[in-house]
Design a protein around this motif. Structure first.
Motif, short mmCIF file in Angstrom:
data_model
loop_
_atom_site.label_atom_id
_atom_site.label_comp_id
_atom_site.label_asym_id
_atom_site.label_seq_id
_atom_site.Cartn_x
_atom_site.Cartn_y
_atom_site.Cartn_z
N HIS A 119 0.87 -1.17 0.00
CA HIS A 119 0.00 0.00 0.00
C HIS A 119 0.91 1.22 0.00
CE1 HIS A 119 -2.67 -3.15 1.36
NE2 HIS A 119 -3.71 -2.33 1.37
N CYS A 130 -3.62 10.31 -0.46
CA CYS A 130 -4.13 9.32 -1.40
C CYS A 130 -3.36 8.01 -1.22
CB CYS A 130 -3.99 9.80 -2.84
SG CYS A 130 -5.08 11.17 -3.29
N VAL A 132 -2.58 3.99 -3.23
CA VAL A 132 -2.75 2.97 -4.26
C VAL A 132 -2.25 1.65 -3.68
CG1 VAL A 132 -0.49 3.38 -5.36
CG2 VAL A 132 -2.38 2.44 -6.71
N ASP A 141 -4.81 -1.54 -7.86
CA ASP A 141 -6.11 -0.87 -7.84
C ASP A 141 -5.93 0.59 -8.26
OD1 ASP A 141 -7.66 -3.03 -6.91
OD2 ASP A 141 -7.02 -2.65 -4.84
N TRP A 143 -5.96 4.69 -7.78
CA TRP A 143 -5.66 5.57 -6.66
C TRP A 143 -6.95 5.93 -5.93
CZ3 TRP A 143 -1.19 7.36 -4.45
CH2 TRP A 143 0.00 7.07 -5.13
N ARG A 144 -6.88 5.98 -4.60
CA ARG A 144 -8.03 6.33 -3.77
C ARG A 144 -7.73 7.60 -2.99
NH1 ARG A 144 -9.13 0.34 -1.03
NH2 ARG A 144 -9.40 -0.82 -2.99
N ASP A 145 -8.70 8.50 -2.96
CA ASP A 145 -8.57 9.72 -2.18
C ASP A 145 -9.02 9.42 -0.75
OD1 ASP A 145 -8.55 12.22 -1.07
OD2 ASP A 145 -9.83 13.16 -2.58
N LEU A 146 -8.11 9.52 0.21
CA LEU A 146 -8.42 9.20 1.60
C LEU A 146 -8.86 10.43 2.40
CD1 LEU A 146 -5.50 6.74 2.46
CD2 LEU A 146 -7.71 6.26 1.38
N GLN A 186 -10.58 0.21 2.01
CA GLN A 186 -9.98 1.54 1.94
C GLN A 186 -9.79 2.07 3.35
OE1 GLN A 186 -11.37 4.39 -0.98
NE2 GLN A 186 -11.47 6.00 0.57
#
Length: 338
Positions: A119, A130, A132, A141, A143-146, A186
């Protein structure tokens, strides 16, 4: 370098990661406890920016992430896996940018979950965080905005004893904390801690099945310990300006947390106390020669499960090592240059 740059591989060999102008380098023991090899490039011949993040999974594999130049004025993150310290690491592979494209946004952080998935956390242009993550069967996966805002300095990432991943970051007047509720989920932004904190002093350690302890230096110069859900407590005055290194080890039959830090005098200072019992008190004991001003300190366990401390000067490449003696207490052997 952000993360555990001193590691023990699956075969017991110790390895260290260090920086050069356009590459990440690795040095490793030829045999467990033996002589050390010369530095080797990590990830092939690609030129990268020397600000890597490092994380290690329960399988012993190391995962590295850093930035590389792409087009003029822009950069992208790359990832490499290293299965044995004395073997070549995989070539750098692109994993994108938290804002799809743009320049570097700050040093990343890496943690590896119980399934061996890396991660990678990075600040975005909006100063939030963010992430990934690797897929279990290969690939990455999106990219995720945290969320979050105002991140100062590099985030840090850690794997809890549950195998789930957590991240922490300093902001003005406090600390942000993200936690996975289940493997592969997430990470979710938790209730922030309001506390005076110096950016670039954060260090996290899994200290029990229930808790991860975050160490940081506050504005008064004290090293503090915080377990989310509780209140931070002062452990002792910081020996020097940087973050502490931290590891759990058995001392005289007790589960203890060992801290190490380059002191203001230039030597390495050690302190230990019973894990999660900061009220028992701790104090520094200095060891070894005076180190260059940019020296950083790391802790690991060797092939005989003895504490090893390493001091590395990025500007000179000087690497010095000591091990705990086979006797009661925390007596260390003489430092040696490798």
């Amino acid at each position: 370098m952000n993360g555990d740059w001193l590691i023990r591989g699956r075969d017991g060999r110790l390895g260290v990661y260090l920086m050069s102008d356009d590459a990440v380098l690795c040095r490793a023991e030829r045999t467990p406890g033996g002589a050390w090899e010369a530095p080797r490039r990590v990830g092939g011949d690609q030129k990268v920016y020397p600000a890597p993040a490092i994380g290690q999974g329960a399988d012993g594999y190391a995962h590295l992430a850093t930035w590389r130049p792409t087009v003029k004025g822009e950069a992208g993150l790359v990832h490499s896996a290293h299965f044995r310290p004395h073997l070549a690491a995989l070539d750098w592979m692109p994993i994108g940018h938290p804002n799809r494209k743009g320049d570097r946004t700050g040093t990343p952080a890496v943690a590896v979950d119980a399934q061996g998935r890396a991660h990678v956390f990075a600040r975005n242009i909006g100063t939030g965080l963010c992430m990934v993550a690797q897929k279990e069967k290969g690939g990455w996966d999106p990219w995720r905005d945290l969320k979050g805002q105002g991140v100062e300095g590099p985030p840090i990432a850690v794997t809890a004893e549950s195998g789930c991943v957590q991240a922490f970051a300093a902001v003005s007047g406090g600390i942000l904390h993200w936690r996975q509720e289940a493997p592969g989920a997430q990470p979710v932004l938790q209730e922030p801690l309001k506390a005076p904190v110096r950016p670039r002093t954060l260090r996290a350690l899994a200290t029990s099945p229930e808790h991860t302890t975050l160490f940081y230096t506050d504005d008064s110069g004290d090293v503090c310990a915080w377990r989310p859900g509780g209140e931070p407590v002062s452990v002792l005055a910081a020996a020097g300006p940087g973050p502490v290194a931290a590891i759990r080890t058995e001392l005289d039959g007790h589960d203890c947390t060992l801290l190490a830090q380059r002191s203001a005098s230039g030597r390495v200072a050690f302190a230990a106390y019973p894990t999660e019992r900061e009220s028992a008190g701790a104090w520094w004991a200095e060891s070894g020669p005076r180190l260059p001003a940019d020296a950083v300190v790391a802790l690991a366990m060797d092939h005989e499960n003895r504490v090893v401390a390493a001091a590395l000067s990025p500007s000179t490449g000087l690497l010095q090592i000591t091990r705990r003696k086979d006797e009661p207490g925390l007596a260390m052997m003489a430092w040696r240059t490798v």
